[in-house]
Design an enzyme around this catalytic site. Structure first.
Site, PDB file in Angstrom:
ATOM      1  N   VAL A   1      -3.463   1.677   0.754  1.00  0.00           N
ATOM      2  CA  VAL A   1      -3.320   1.563  -0.695  1.00  0.00           C
ATOM      3  C   VAL A   1      -4.626   1.047  -1.296  1.00  0.00           C
ATOM      4  CG1 VAL A   1      -1.988   0.478  -2.562  1.00  0.00           C
ATOM      5  CG2 VAL A   1      -0.863   0.995  -0.394  1.00  0.00           C
ATOM      6  N   LYS A   2      -4.969   1.652  -2.424  1.00  0.00           N
ATOM      7  CA  LYS A   2      -6.139   1.160  -3.152  1.00  0.00           C
ATOM      8  C   LYS A   2      -5.661   0.344  -4.343  1.00  0.00           C
ATOM      9  CE  LYS A   2      -9.703   3.380  -5.879  1.00  0.00           C
ATOM     10  NZ  LYS A   2     -10.641   4.492  -5.855  1.00  0.00           N
TER      11      LYS A   2
END
Ligand code: R5P
Length: 295
Positions: free
Chosen positions: A202-203
């Site tokens: 996840v960013k």
């Protein structure tokens, strides 16, 4: 002619020695398929467990953003220093040499512009085309709390299902609408939703208060976006804190390609991410490389 004797005459069977088992270095990925792990292993360095992704996908909704007017001129010199390239298929095909061996994380969403509602995205790449491009991962954005929250989450679910069929991991980007608060509560919610839906990493954005809780509550790695251009020391400090507080790397764009010395900056960022270099020493490295390059 085949040597038939060797079928029975081998002697190095290692009887009694358990088969080697190397634990996989990416958080939450130990039970994934070989192809999935192999792709994640190209993104996250097996020694540091971290990654420096160079993001230059901004044009998919912003057009030629500052520093990306000519990607061949501004980004290609940075490629040797990046672990991973994050871009659109248009730029990949038209500008990035296919001889490049850098893993690519492909931006697979689009359909809006900076002039309209940002959360109104659709999936913009068919999985067949991602396979043709030999990408290491695919990515789309979720906009929690924004007008098109549901559609953006549906995009993520579809991309994960498509990628899973071919062992291509998905990075979920936690997009933040113009009006959204960027605090721990928000990123705890957004990153955890992404991971629960099956995103492989996840960013997120770095936040001053509570980032450790965000990385702790997310069962897969978090990488941070750089956000708006900051003075170099501030950007390096942000990367340092994020790593210290559990991030597995950066997916940085403007703070690299809009720097006065992008080639020096990406190397300074890499020193922070992979070698835990403190921000002041990383800035010294930046200044040294910049001076060398200007000679
Ligand atoms: C947003 O347009 C893109 O997803 C970028 O890749 C992301 O925001 C990272 O770039 P930056 O470090 O410039 O924020």
């Amino acid at each position: 002619m085949a040597d038939k004797d060797d079928i029975t005459e081998g002697k190095d069977f290692g009887i009694g020695i358990p088969q080697a088992h190397t634990p996989f270095h990416v958080k939450g990925a130990h039970a994934l398929d070989w192809g999935m792990q192999n792709r994640l292993g190209r993104i996250f360095n097996p020694e540091s467990g971290r990654t420096v992704m160079l993001a230059f996908d901004h044009g998919y909704f912003q057009g030629p953003a500052t520093g990306l007017e000519r990607i061949d001129l501004s980004i290609l010199p940075l490629v040797p220093y990046a672990d991973v390239l994050m871009c659109t298929r248009g730029v990949l095909r038209s500008v990035i040499p296919p001889s490049s061996t850098k893993p690519v994380v492909l931006r697979c969403s689009g359909g809006q512009s900076i002039l309209k509602e940002l959360s109104n995205e659709t999936i913009a790449v068919n999985i067949d085309d991602a396979i043709r491009l030999n990408v290491a991962a695919i990515t789309t954005q979720i906009y929690i709390g924004a007008p098109y929250e549901h559609d953006s989450i549906k995009n993520l679910i579809k991309l994960i299902d498509d990628g899973n069929r071919y062992s291509i991991p998905t990075m979920a980007v936690t997009g933040v609408g113009a009006e959204m608060a960027r605090d721990a509560r928000y990123f705890l919610l957004a990153t955890r939703i992404a991971a629960e839906l099956g995103a492989h990493y996840v960013k997120s954005y770095y936040i001053e208060d509570g980032f450790e809780k965000v990385t702790s509550a997310c069962p897969v790695p978090i990488v941070i976006a750089g956000g708006k251009k900051l003075p170099e020391l501030d950007a390096l400090t942000m990367a340092y804190r994020a790593i210290n507080e559990g991030a597995a790397g950066v997916d940085m764009g403007r703070n690299i390609f809009q720097s006065d010395a992008p080639v020096a900056m990406i190397q300074a960022v890499a020193a922070v991410v992979h070698n835990d270099e403190d921000p002041k020493r990383a800035l010294e490295l930046y200044e040294t490389i910049k001076a060398e390059d200007n000679k």
